[in-house]
Design a protein around this motif. Structure first.
Motif, PDB file in Angstrom:
ATOM      1  N   VAL A 163       6.121   1.527   2.970  1.00 52.05           N
ATOM      2  CA  VAL A 163       5.281   1.643   3.989  1.00 52.05           C
ATOM      3  C   VAL A 163       4.228   2.775   4.100  1.00 52.05           C
ATOM      4  CG1 VAL A 163       6.923   0.176   5.424  1.00 52.05           C
ATOM      5  CG2 VAL A 163       6.821   2.645   5.753  1.00 52.05           C
ATOM      6  N   ARG A 164       3.338   2.715   4.894  1.00 50.85           N
ATOM      7  CA  ARG A 164       2.363   3.691   4.896  1.00 50.85           C
ATOM      8  C   ARG A 164       2.423   5.040   5.720  1.00 50.85           C
ATOM      9  NH1 ARG A 164      -2.261   0.984   2.297  1.00 50.85           N
ATOM     10  NH2 ARG A 164      -1.988  -1.412   2.602  1.00 50.85           N
ATOM     11  N   LEU A 201      -0.029  -1.959  -2.679  1.00 51.48           N
ATOM     12  CA  LEU A 201       1.080  -1.217  -3.082  1.00 51.48           C
ATOM     13  C   LEU A 201       2.125  -1.304  -1.846  1.00 51.48           C
ATOM     14  CD1 LEU A 201      -0.442   1.480  -4.997  1.00 51.48           C
ATOM     15  CD2 LEU A 201       0.785  -0.522  -6.183  1.00 51.48           C
ATOM     16  N   PHE A 202       1.672  -1.532  -0.567  1.00 51.96           N
ATOM     17  CA  PHE A 202       2.397  -1.232   0.429  1.00 51.96           C
ATOM     18  C   PHE A 202       2.823  -2.794   1.388  1.00 51.96           C
ATOM     19  CE2 PHE A 202       0.172   2.513  -0.252  1.00 51.96           C
ATOM     20  CZ  PHE A 202       1.003   3.482   0.012  1.00 51.96           C
ATOM     21  N   TYR A 203       3.835  -2.433   2.131  1.00 53.67           N
ATOM     22  CA  TYR A 203       4.149  -3.752   3.175  1.00 53.67           C
ATOM     23  C   TYR A 203       3.634  -3.207   4.301  1.00 53.67           C
ATOM     24  CZ  TYR A 203       7.231  -5.873  -0.455  1.00 53.67           C
ATOM     25  OH  TYR A 203       7.966  -6.374  -1.534  1.00 53.67           O
ATOM     26  N   ASP A 204       2.856  -4.099   4.908  1.00 55.24           N
ATOM     27  CA  ASP A 204       2.370  -3.881   6.371  1.00 55.24           C
ATOM     28  C   ASP A 204       2.817  -4.732   7.403  1.00 55.24           C
ATOM     29  OD1 ASP A 204       0.493  -1.823   5.287  1.00 55.24           O
ATOM     30  OD2 ASP A 204      -1.128  -3.226   4.926  1.00 55.24           O
ATOM     31  N   LEU A 224      11.501  -3.962   3.918  1.00 54.64           N
ATOM     32  CA  LEU A 224      10.490  -3.951   3.204  1.00 54.64           C
ATOM     33  C   LEU A 224       9.729  -2.925   3.018  1.00 54.64           C
ATOM     34  CD1 LEU A 224       9.543  -7.380   4.286  1.00 54.64           C
ATOM     35  CD2 LEU A 224      10.849  -6.832   2.292  1.00 54.64           C
ATOM     36  N   LYS A 225       9.656  -2.141   1.862  1.00 49.35           N
ATOM     37  CA  LYS A 225       9.115  -0.877   1.591  1.00 49.35           C
ATOM     38  C   LYS A 225       8.414  -0.949   0.202  1.00 49.35           C
ATOM     39  CE  LYS A 225      12.875   1.497   2.158  1.00 49.35           C
ATOM     40  NZ  LYS A 225      13.876   2.604   2.097  1.00 49.35           N
ATOM     41  N   ARG A 237       7.386  -7.619   7.305  1.00 50.19           N
ATOM     42  CA  ARG A 237       6.241  -7.221   6.661  1.00 50.19           C
ATOM     43  C   ARG A 237       5.530  -8.151   5.501  1.00 50.19           C
ATOM     44  NH1 ARG A 237       5.112  -1.669   7.722  1.00 50.19           N
ATOM     45  NH2 ARG A 237       6.319  -0.927   9.490  1.00 50.19           N
ATOM     46  N   ILE A 238       4.385  -7.743   5.442  1.00 50.79           N
ATOM     47  CA  ILE A 238       3.559  -8.582   4.409  1.00 50.79           C
ATOM     48  C   ILE A 238       2.980  -7.619   3.349  1.00 50.79           C
ATOM     49  CG2 ILE A 238       1.619  -9.902   4.122  1.00 50.79           C
ATOM     50  CD1 ILE A 238       1.608 -11.052   6.959  1.00 50.79           C
ATOM     51  N   LYS A 239       2.943  -7.905   2.043  1.00 52.44           N
ATOM     52  CA  LYS A 239       2.831  -7.068   0.665  1.00 52.44           C
ATOM     53  C   LYS A 239       1.335  -7.037   0.960  1.00 52.44           C
ATOM     54  CE  LYS A 239       3.702  -4.813  -2.659  1.00 52.44           C
ATOM     55  NZ  LYS A 239       3.993  -5.432  -3.858  1.00 52.44           N
ATOM     56  N   ASN A 240       0.791  -5.957   0.901  1.00 57.29           N
ATOM     57  CA  ASN A 240      -0.614  -5.489   1.063  1.00 57.29           C
ATOM     58  C   ASN A 240      -1.046  -4.551  -0.203  1.00 57.29           C
ATOM     59  OD1 ASN A 240      -3.269  -5.672   1.604  1.00 57.29           O
ATOM     60  ND2 ASN A 240      -3.209  -4.561   3.828  1.00 57.29           N
TER      61      ASN A 240
END
Length: 286
Positions: free
Chosen positions: A97-98, A65-68, A94-95, A60-63
């Motif tokens: 998440v949304r 506050l969240f990892y997407d 990776l957390k 996942r990619i940090k975006n």
């Protein structure tokens, strides 16, 4: 498996994503500790019926506050019930998440590792002699073609071990998929072992599968190039690609009307984000 070994021997190319084996002892111990922590922390049950099962990418990619997940996260906005199943990324998840509809597979993997080790040591699964001969014939042809010396007996053992893994994962995931009863499965990385298992189960029960492109695809990508069209029970029913360029540069085993250019929403959002940003003044050119 064989493709990587040929490259390793003939071209001196290392293996991709071989994170665990490339680490020193301290790093491996840390990964094992993290794995068991995840097993304790993350439950996969209870699960209920959902319309869609999504097999996301753990990288996942940090975006903010969240990892997407840049490939599947747009699906959380669809008006359908779903679960996301996700492996770990180099032993970590990776957390945050949304979504709350994500299930991590650590407990499945623990059970799989234990049962696989037992079946392997107990020699509980044996290949037929005709299958062994076929494997040996294939390795002999590869050795002759590439002028290398792959050990035929090792590949007989490797094939047996891969079949054990496939059968075990099939048993675990069949139970889970029957519980979820999805009308559709959406995935990335269809050539990964667990995806192949799930695609096979989906074919057996008539559940359509869609793979979303997650990287480069071309004539040198062995997972997407076949001599002719054929029904492969481990391959997804549909491929959704970034664009026509990728469709026209590979020999997919499925019909062309099932290979569809849909774009890449994450990439398109990032283009719009930068286009809309105010230009920075007083830049210095170096």
């Amino acid at each position: 498996m064989i493709y990587n070994d040929i490259n390793s021997i003939s071209e001196k190319i290392g293996r991709a994503h071989d994170y665990f084996n490339s680490k020193k002892l301290k790093g491996k111990i840390k990964d094992v500790v993290v794995f068991f922590r995840n097993v304790i922390k993350h439950k996969i049950y209870p699960i209920e019926s959902r319309e869609i099962l999504i097999l996301s990418h753990p990288r996942r990619i940090k975006n903010g506050l969240f990892y997407d997940c840049p490939y599947t996260d747009f699906l959380r906005n669809i008006n359908r019930s779903y679960y996301i199943f996700e492996e770990s990324c180099i032993s970590e998840h990776l957390k945050p998440v949304r979504t709350n509809e994500i299930r991590y597979t650590d407990r499945i993997n623990l059970r799989f590792y234990i049962e696989y080790l037992f079946m392997k040591l107990a020699n509980r699964y044996k290949l037929k002699e005709t299958d062994k001969k076929h494997i040996i014939d294939v390795i002999e042809k590869i050795n002759k073609e590439f002028k290398i010396e792959l050990d035929k007996n090792i590949y007989v053992k490797k094939t047996r071990n891969e079949l054990i893994k496939f059968k075990l994962l099939y048993k675990y995931y069949k139970k889970i998929i029957m519980k979820i009863n999805p009308k559709l499965i959406i995935e990335v990385i269809s050539y990964e072992r667990r995806r192949k298992v799930i695609n096979s189960i989906a074919k057996e029960y008539g559940i359509p599968t869609i793979e979303l492109q997650h990287g480069t695809i071309g004539k040198y990508e062995i997972a997407y190039n076949f001599l002719n069209k054929r029904r492969i029970h481990t391959f997804p029913d549909y491929l959704f690609l970034f664009g026509d360029f990728w469709r026209d540069n590979s020999r997919f085993p499925i019909d062309s009307n099932k290979v569809i250019s849909v774009g890449w929403s994450y990439f398109e959002e990032k283009i719009k984000e930068y286009q809309d940003a105010d230009s920075v003044k007083n830049n210095k050119t170096i």
